[in-house]
Structure formats: structure tokens, C-alpha cells
Design an enzyme around this catalytic site. Structure first.
Site, PDB file in Angstrom:
ATOM      1  N   GLY A 122      68.950 -12.023   5.697  1.00 66.65           N
ATOM      2  CA  GLY A 122      69.227 -12.947   4.696  1.00 66.65           C
ATOM      3  C   GLY A 122      69.671 -14.246   5.315  1.00 66.65           C
ATOM      4  N   ASN A 123      70.333 -14.969   4.646  1.00 70.34           N
ATOM      5  CA  ASN A 123      70.853 -16.378   5.242  1.00 70.34           C
ATOM      6  C   ASN A 123      71.552 -15.945   6.533  1.00 70.34           C
ATOM      7  OD1 ASN A 123      73.376 -18.216   5.460  1.00 70.34           O
ATOM      8  ND2 ASN A 123      71.999 -19.619   4.501  1.00 70.34           N
ATOM      9  N   GLY A 164      70.232  -7.129   8.957  1.00 65.29           N
ATOM     10  CA  GLY A 164      70.166  -8.221   7.704  1.00 65.29           C
ATOM     11  C   GLY A 164      69.303  -9.459   8.089  1.00 65.29           C
ATOM     12  N   LYS A 222      87.187 -14.872  -4.840  1.00 62.59           N
ATOM     13  CA  LYS A 222      85.593 -14.456  -4.744  1.00 62.59           C
ATOM     14  C   LYS A 222      85.341 -13.863  -6.196  1.00 62.59           C
ATOM     15  CE  LYS A 222      83.144 -13.090  -1.324  1.00 62.59           C
ATOM     16  NZ  LYS A 222      83.032 -13.773  -0.090  1.00 62.59           N
ATOM     17  N   GLY A 248      72.078 -13.253   8.606  1.00 56.58           N
ATOM     18  CA  GLY A 248      71.329 -12.557   9.686  1.00 56.58           C
ATOM     19  C   GLY A 248      70.186 -13.297  10.313  1.00 56.58           C
TER      20      GLY A 248
HETATM   21  N1  GLU Z   1      80.538 -16.443   0.729  1.00 55.65           N
HETATM   22  C1  GLU Z   1      80.982 -17.037   2.132  1.00 55.65           C
HETATM   23  C2  GLU Z   1      82.071 -16.169   2.757  1.00 55.65           C
HETATM   24  O1  GLU Z   1      82.230 -14.870   2.309  1.00 55.65           O
HETATM   25  C3  GLU Z   1      81.331 -18.711   1.957  1.00 55.65           C
HETATM   26  C4  GLU Z   1      82.509 -18.729   1.201  1.00 55.65           C
HETATM   27  C5  GLU Z   1      82.693 -20.305   0.923  1.00 55.65           C
HETATM   28  O2  GLU Z   1      81.998 -21.213   1.470  1.00 55.65           O
HETATM   29  O3  GLU Z   1      83.599 -20.615   0.174  1.00 55.65           O
HETATM   30  O4  GLU Z   1      82.679 -16.599   3.693  1.00 55.65           O
END
Ligand code: GLU
Length: 404
Positions: free
Chosen positions: A208-209, A206, A94, A211
Site C-alpha cells: 500500500g502507500n 505490504g 484515531k 510499503g
Molecule cells: N495515519 C498515519 C499514522 O498512523 C498518519 C496520521 C496523521 O498524519 O495524522 O501515523
């Protein structure tokens, strides 16, 4: 952290457990960015590669003013378990930049995104670590990041990042994927509990994308009545049900949910405590705490966000009859379609939307029942079951590599 419970269940060797408790690598950088007013400002940036035993690291990049290294570490761990539980061949990572997107111009956001890649590009790549969108980032930032990366390495490399716009090698269905994955889990949970989604109600925290898509798909596919949806400022509520498309269009146009005709404005806390069949926390971490967990009145708690319930809340939830779809299972749809995007980029062959969605459905449905059946068989919670199945796969890969 439930890793401890999973380790106990699996009788993991202490050496292995210790390795799984800490990230493999942590990268930090201070991004020096020229602002539009001519001044420069330093933005802190991170990339945490938690574990790569099962494949290249994978995980989004968040832009948030309250971002901390500790949160990124926890999220990177969850990515590791998320990829493992759905069986896609990645480790977990992350990233984040401490910044407030609401106070930054497009140009400033572009400079931050490009600077992020200049800081970390050596550690990224299709076989090393593949970023994606996360909180307050989207295809737009991925496009800048891909462009910067390709400029540095001097060749095309679309599989170095996922969640890209379609024109740059993105996948059909990626945008809706996390919401779609959550909806598939809810569909299976409803089957399991014999709840008719056509007669059920849902409240979504939420807009956003994640929710937004979850609410829209629940309404479109099953006719579920969405009684409330919120953003960071307020929640709109209507006992009669909302027209999700219209509510989201209102937010898009006015920048807020507030004042949507025919709805009452309630707080995010009140939304969580509504009497509803399905509750979907799809915003930030730590929304369900020991103080409000006992007040939840839902039958299915679908954790579409990462870490929406604290550990203390979990102890309370355990004692209720609420059917929990744990976060790293419930929201694995995004990374699953990221994987499908990466496969398409590497083969240069692109699937139709229904092909992507069918593949996503297969992965999510299998993962849901793997966890549910394992939890029932072993009389453990859904969360612990998800951890056990995921940790077991990561531990096996580590052992095979001689890492532990
Ligand atoms: N940010 C998204 C998650 O937390 C997608 C991560 C990704 O596609 O690598 O799962």
C-alpha cells in the site's frame, strides 16, 4: 502494553499513569448510508481522542471491515506517543469506520466520508482534532471530508484535516512521507550497525502507500535489493531482486501482485521469515507473534505499520540480536509531514518538495538518535526507550496543565 514499563522507568505517579492508560474521549456514531441499490445500511464509526495535553489531537481515519473500538483506542494511544517522540505539537487520536472498501462504490465511499464528518464535526478542527488518511483511506476521502466540514462551518478551514490532495492545500511530499520516514530510520540504523544499504537486501510486507514507498525509496536512494513484497493475498519473491516500480505498476493494473513475471509467489508468513538484512512489516497489526518471532532472520526490523508485533512477540524479539525500529518512531514520517501541511495551511505559505523533505529528515534523524542513544545509555530496548521519551513529554505537559 509497554506504557507500564515506561511508567516504572519514569516512576510516574499512579494517578498520572492511570490517566495515560485511558483515552480522554470516545465518540461513536451509526452512519446511516444510502447504498447504490436504494437500500440503506448502518456503518459503525468511531473517533477516539486519546490525549491532547501537548496540542490538538491528531490521527488518521481507517476504513476496515474488522475495525473495533479497542483497536482504535490502541492506535489513538500510539498516535499520542508518536507525536511526542518526534516532538511535533499534537496529542493523539484515531478514527475508523467498519466497512469494506472493496465492496463499496465511489459514491458510497463519498457518502460514508461525508456522514463521518456530519457525525463528528463538532469535535474536529485545526485546534481541536485533525484527522488524516490511514488504512484504506487516502487524499480522496480527505477531500470529501474537508468539503463537508467547510460546508457545515461556512468558511474555509484547510488545516482541519491533513493528507489532502495538493489542489486543496495538501503538502508536497505527504504521499511518500511515511515511507520516507521509515527509510530515514533504516538509513540511520544501517549507519549504526555498519550495514551498506547498497549491498543489503530487504523484504517488505505490504504494497500500500507505506510499503510501496518504503520499497521504492530504498531501491531508488540506496540501491537496496528488494527481494519480496506482498499484498493481503500473496507475496512476490525473487532472489535476484524486484524492480519495485514495475511490480507496483503491475498491481495497479491487475489489482494483484500475483503472476508478476520472473517471481515466485510465497505467503505473507514466508515473507516474514526470509533471510534478509531488512524486514519491513508495513501492513496491519499483529503480524509478528510469539509463534514466528523466533523465526525472523533479519538484522533490522523496521516497523513501518502500526503495532505489527504482538506483546508476546516483543518478549521473544528482545532476546534476539535484531535491531528494532519501533512502530511509532519508524512510521512517524506521515504525521510529521501532516504537521508541515497544517503549518503551511495556517500560514498560507507553501514549501517546495525539497524543503518539506529536508524538514522531515531533520525531525526523523533527531528522533531516531534520541531513542537509540537513550536505549543504549540506559540498556533498555528501543521500544521501551521510545515509550519512555514519549511518555515523559506527555506527562510533563499534563503536569504543567495541572491535569495530574
Ligand atoms: N495515519 C498515519 C499514522 O498512523 C498518519 C496520521 C496523521 O498524519 O495524522 O501515523
Amino acid at each position: 502494553m509497554q506504557l507500564g514499563e515506561a511508567a516504572k522507568f519514569l516512576k510516574l505517579e499512579p494517578k498520572l499513569h492511570k490517566l495515560l492508560r485511558e483515552p480522554a474521549r470516545i465518540f461513536k456514531a451509526n452512519l446511516k448510508i444510502k447504498l447504490d441499490n436504494g437500500k440503506t445500511k448502518i456503518f459503525q464509526a468511531f473517533r477516539v481522542q486519546y490525549n491532547d495535553a501537548r496540542g490538538p489531537c491528531k490521527g488518521g481515519i481507517r476504513y476496515h471491515p474488522e475495525e473495533t473500538l479497542d483497536t482504535i483506542k490502541a492506535l489513538a494511544a500510539w498516535m499520542t506517543w508518536k507525536c511526542a517522540v518526534v516532538g511535533i505539537p499534537y496529542g493523539g487520536a484515531k478514527g475508523g469506520v467498519v466497512c469494506n472498501t472493496k465492496e463499496l462504490s465511489e459514491k458510497e465511499l463519498e457518502r460514508i466520508s461525508r456522514a463521518y464528518i456530519r457525525a463528528f464535526w463538532k469535535h474536529l478542527g485545526p485546534d481541536q482534532d485533525v484527522p488524516a488518511p490511514d488504512v484504506y483511506t487516502s487524499g480522496k476521502e480527505m477531500a470529501w471530508m474537508l468539503d463537508e466540514y467547510e460546508k457545515i462551518i461556512g468558511k474555509k478551514s484547510p488545516a482541519m484535516i491533513t493528507g489532502k490532495p495538493l489542489a486543496l492545500g495538501g503538502s508536497l511530499g505527504r504521499d511518500s512521507a511515511t515511507g520516507m520516514g521509515a527509510v530515514i530510520c533504516i538509513r540511520e540504523a544501517a549507519k549504526h550497525l555498519k550495514i551498506d544499504l547498497g549491498k543489503a537486501t530487504a523484504a517488505v510486507q505490504g504494497a500500500g502507500n507505506v510499503g510501496g514507498w518504503t520499497a521504492k525509496l530504498l531501491q531508488q536512494k540506496f540501491g537496496t535489493k528488494i527481494i519480496a513484497i506482498s499484498d493481503s493475498k500473496c507475496a512476490v519473491y525473487s532472489e535476484k531482486g524486484l524492480d519495485v516500480e514495475k511490480v507496483l505498476a503491475h498491481k495497479e493494473k491487475t489489482g494483484q501482485l500475483h503472476n508478476f513475471p520472473g517471481t515466485k509467489c510465497i505467503t505473507n508468513e514466508q515473507l516474514l521469515e526470509l533471510k534478509t538484512d531488512i524486514l519491513v512489516p508495513a501492513a496491519l497489526e499483529n503480524q509478528i507473534t510469539k509463534d514466528n518471532a523466533a523465526k525472523l532472520k533479519c538484522k533490522i526490523l523496521a516497523e513501518a505499520a502500526n503495532g505489527p508485533a504482538t506483546k508476546d512477540a516483543d518478549a521473544v524479539l528482545k532476546k534476539t540480536k535484531i535491531f528494532l525500529i519501533p512502530d511509532f518512531l519508524c512510521n512517524a514520517g506521515g504525521v510529521t509531514v501532516s504537521y508541515l501541511e497544517w503549518v503551511q495551511n495556517r500560514t498560507g505559505y507553501y514549501w517546495k518538495l525539497n524543503e518539506v523533505n529536508d524538514k522531515l529528515d531533520e525531525v526523523m534523524t533527531k528522533a531516531f538518535w534520541d531513542v537509540t542513544n537513550f536505549a543504549e545509555k540506559n540498556k533498555i530496548t528501543m521500544r521501551v526507550a521510545a515509550y519512555v521519551l514519549a511518555v515523559q513529554k506527555v506527562a510533563e505537559a499534563m503536569k504543567l496543565r495541572g491535569l495530574a
